[in-house]
Design a protein around this motif. Structure first.
Motif, short mmCIF file in Angstrom:
data_model
loop_
_atom_site.label_atom_id
_atom_site.label_comp_id
_atom_site.label_asym_id
_atom_site.label_seq_id
_atom_site.Cartn_x
_atom_site.Cartn_y
_atom_site.Cartn_z
N SER B 58 -39.57 -28.68 -7.88
CA SER B 58 -38.36 -28.02 -7.90
C SER B 58 -37.55 -28.30 -9.01
O SER B 58 -37.04 -29.30 -9.37
CB SER B 58 -37.58 -28.33 -6.83
OG SER B 58 -37.77 -29.87 -6.50
N GLU B 59 -37.58 -27.10 -9.99
CA GLU B 59 -36.54 -27.28 -11.15
C GLU B 59 -35.47 -26.21 -10.81
O GLU B 59 -35.72 -25.29 -10.40
CB GLU B 59 -37.24 -26.82 -12.40
CG GLU B 59 -38.72 -27.48 -12.74
CD GLU B 59 -39.83 -26.30 -13.44
OE1 GLU B 59 -39.22 -25.25 -13.59
OE2 GLU B 59 -40.97 -27.11 -13.47
N LEU B 61 -32.91 -23.69 -11.34
CA LEU B 61 -32.98 -22.59 -11.98
C LEU B 61 -31.40 -21.87 -12.33
O LEU B 61 -31.03 -21.82 -11.04
CB LEU B 61 -33.89 -21.22 -11.51
CG LEU B 61 -35.35 -21.77 -11.46
CD1 LEU B 61 -36.21 -20.76 -10.55
CD2 LEU B 61 -36.00 -22.01 -12.75
N ASP B 62 -31.09 -21.34 -13.34
CA ASP B 62 -29.82 -20.85 -13.47
C ASP B 62 -30.22 -19.20 -13.66
O ASP B 62 -30.36 -18.93 -14.99
CB ASP B 62 -29.02 -21.46 -14.45
CG ASP B 62 -27.79 -20.74 -14.79
OD1 ASP B 62 -27.30 -19.91 -13.74
OD2 ASP B 62 -26.94 -20.87 -15.55
N LEU B 63 -30.00 -18.47 -12.63
CA LEU B 63 -30.37 -16.99 -12.90
C LEU B 63 -29.42 -16.07 -12.85
O LEU B 63 -29.58 -15.09 -12.44
CB LEU B 63 -31.61 -16.63 -11.79
CG LEU B 63 -32.59 -17.63 -11.58
CD1 LEU B 63 -33.79 -17.62 -10.55
CD2 LEU B 63 -33.48 -17.37 -13.15
N LEU B 66 -29.36 -13.33 -15.31
CA LEU B 66 -30.46 -12.63 -15.18
C LEU B 66 -30.31 -11.62 -13.92
O LEU B 66 -30.70 -10.52 -13.93
CB LEU B 66 -32.02 -13.51 -15.07
CG LEU B 66 -33.08 -12.66 -14.91
CD1 LEU B 66 -33.35 -11.65 -16.06
CD2 LEU B 66 -34.48 -13.62 -14.62
N SER B 67 -29.89 -12.18 -12.94
CA SER B 67 -29.59 -11.37 -11.71
C SER B 67 -28.74 -10.15 -12.02
O SER B 67 -28.78 -9.06 -11.50
CB SER B 67 -28.98 -12.19 -10.60
OG SER B 67 -29.66 -13.32 -10.27
N LYS B 69 -28.25 -8.63 -14.93
CA LYS B 69 -28.92 -7.78 -15.57
C LYS B 69 -29.90 -7.13 -14.60
O LYS B 69 -29.85 -5.72 -14.88
CB LYS B 69 -29.69 -8.48 -16.65
CG LYS B 69 -29.82 -7.78 -18.05
CD LYS B 69 -30.84 -8.47 -19.01
CE LYS B 69 -30.43 -9.91 -19.30
NZ LYS B 69 -31.42 -10.57 -20.47
N ILE B 70 -30.68 -7.75 -13.62
CA ILE B 70 -31.44 -6.75 -12.91
C ILE B 70 -30.66 -5.95 -12.11
O ILE B 70 -31.18 -4.77 -11.56
CB ILE B 70 -32.32 -7.84 -12.14
CG1 ILE B 70 -33.36 -8.47 -12.91
CG2 ILE B 70 -32.88 -7.13 -10.99
CD1 ILE B 70 -34.08 -9.89 -12.43
N LEU B 71 -29.53 -6.48 -11.41
CA LEU B 71 -28.88 -5.64 -10.51
C LEU B 71 -28.23 -4.32 -11.36
O LEU B 71 -27.89 -3.45 -10.63
CB LEU B 71 -27.57 -6.58 -9.84
CG LEU B 71 -28.26 -7.47 -8.79
CD1 LEU B 71 -27.35 -8.40 -8.28
CD2 LEU B 71 -28.75 -6.31 -7.50
N ALA B 73 -29.41 -2.33 -13.16
CA ALA B 73 -30.53 -1.54 -13.46
C ALA B 73 -30.85 -1.17 -12.04
O ALA B 73 -31.75 -0.14 -11.96
CB ALA B 73 -31.76 -1.96 -14.14
N ALA B 74 -30.49 -1.53 -11.18
CA ALA B 74 -30.79 -1.12 -9.61
C ALA B 74 -30.44 0.23 -9.28
O ALA B 74 -29.44 0.76 -9.95
CB ALA B 74 -30.13 -1.85 -8.56
N PRO B 75 -31.15 1.07 -8.42
CA PRO B 75 -30.87 2.39 -8.17
C PRO B 75 -29.17 2.73 -7.89
O PRO B 75 -28.88 1.55 -7.01
CB PRO B 75 -31.52 2.83 -6.88
CG PRO B 75 -32.78 1.89 -7.17
CD PRO B 75 -32.13 0.58 -7.59
N ARG B 76 -28.52 3.49 -8.06
CA ARG B 76 -26.98 3.55 -7.78
C ARG B 76 -27.03 5.03 -6.87
O ARG B 76 -27.58 6.17 -7.04
CB ARG B 76 -26.31 4.00 -9.02
CG ARG B 76 -26.13 2.79 -9.81
CD ARG B 76 -24.99 2.03 -9.18
NE ARG B 76 -24.74 0.76 -9.95
CZ ARG B 76 -25.24 -0.48 -9.85
NH1 ARG B 76 -26.35 -0.50 -8.55
NH2 ARG B 76 -25.21 -1.43 -10.41
N ALA B 77 -25.91 4.94 -5.95
CA ALA B 77 -25.77 6.05 -5.27
C ALA B 77 -24.98 7.06 -6.09
O ALA B 77 -24.29 6.72 -6.70
CB ALA B 77 -25.26 6.02 -3.94
#
Lengths: 191, 130
Positions: B58-59, B61-63, B66-67, B69-71, B73-77
């Motif tokens: 278990s290391e 992780l500071d995400l 990144l979260s 950035k990913i969100l 790009a998520a689909p938008r209504a």
């Protein structure tokens, strides 16, 4: 087969940001962790995880539950992306690859020992053939069941067990002294 | 569960029985409980490797970045171009075209009556200027 993610995927495809957030919260750490084990490189692991999600967003409107669990699909994508990167590394070796960046802050001896041990284990994992490393990462670190791991690797359960056994045998030989230290020599491996 | 199968599973999955195949978990645990010295030694070796691997498990992780950035790009209504609204507009357009076409077909054809032009040409005020 009930896919706990199916509803989130459907909603995310319709633009539901809460559903997308739930998928990211649930799977991003696992994707990054998996890619880190496979690639032994934190930055590349994050790139892989990001690419997995970008593909997930693209695929979400066409996602049909039933064929494979969403998590299985994500692991397969991550695995293939890792294989691609490992292949490219072998084709164009980078002189700096695998060099750990030194932490300038002095560490207490226990922390230093733990870091050294972790580096040894990571290095031993990195030396394994890709498929053996993938099998061990899925079963040991991702806590996947044997059936799920075999599905992700697209092999039979027997083939998975063979990959695991060969990988663990190599690791046992490479890390015998680490294991001995860790177990305090009391009931350490006699090999 | 025999000694050979136990050893196979131990070498593949390690000494933590929760990682063993579900159908062989209980038999494996029972076999290990009634073990002989060599079974205990094999289990100890497997456990040592498990512990070695777990030592880096278990290391933190500071995400967060990144979260985000990913969100992003998520689909938008798209409420302005809701798919149902697009379908409704398309249906209206098709319906309008059909109504227009049908009305055109049902309307009486205009008579080829040239009287108006003849009368216009023969009108007395034409050519009588001055």
């Amino acid at each position: 087969m009930v896919d706990p993610d199916a509803e989130y995927v459907r909603k995310a495809a319709e633009g539901d940001t809460l559903a997308a957030s739930a998928l990211v919260r649930r799977h991003l750490p696992r994707m990054v962790g998996f890619a880190r084990r496979m690639l032994n490189d934190a930055t590349e692991a994050e790139d892989v995880a990001q690419e997995v999600f970008l593909r997930a967003w693209r695929e979400a409107p066409n996602w049909r539950p039933g064929a494979a669990k969403f998590e299985t699909w994500m692991h397969r994508v991550a695995l293939n992306l890792c294989y691609d990167r490992l292949r490219r590394r072998r084709e164009t070796p980078d002189a700096d690859a695998g060099l750990a960046v030194a932490d300038p802050a002095p560490l207490p001896s226990d922390a230093w020992l733990a870091q050294q041990r972790a580096a040894r284990v990571q290095a031993a994992l990195a030396q394994l053939p890709d498929r053996q490393r993938a099998a061990i990462t899925l079963v040991h670190f991702q806590d996947c069941s044997n059936i799920a791991a075999a599905d992700m690797l697209e092999v039979s359960v027997e083939a998975l067990e063979s990959l695991l056994a060969r990988g663990r045998r190599t690791l046992k030989a490479a890390l015998a002294d680490v294991a001995q230290d860790l177990m305090g020599g009391a009931d350490g491996p006699s090999s | 569960m025999n000694r050979e199968r136990f050893q196979q599973l131990l070498e593949a999955y390690g000494a933590d029985f929760s990682r063993w195949p579900e159908g062989e978990r209980a038999a494996g645990e029972a076999f290990a409980r009634w073990n002989t010295a060599d079974v205990a030694a094999s289990v100890a070796v497997a456990r040592a490797l498990d512990a070695t691997l777990d030592s880096v498990k278990s290391e933190p992780l500071d995400l967060e970045a990144l979260s985000a950035k990913i969100l992003a790009a998520a689909p938008r209504a798209h409420p302005m171009f809701d798919r149902r609204a697009v379908y409704a507009l398309a249906a209206c357009a098709v319906f309008g075209v059909l109504i227009g076409f049908g009305a055109g077909m049902l309307a009486p054809a205009p008579a080829m009556d040239e009287t108006y032009f003849v009368q216009a040409l023969e009108a007395p005020w034409l050519g009588e200027e001055g």
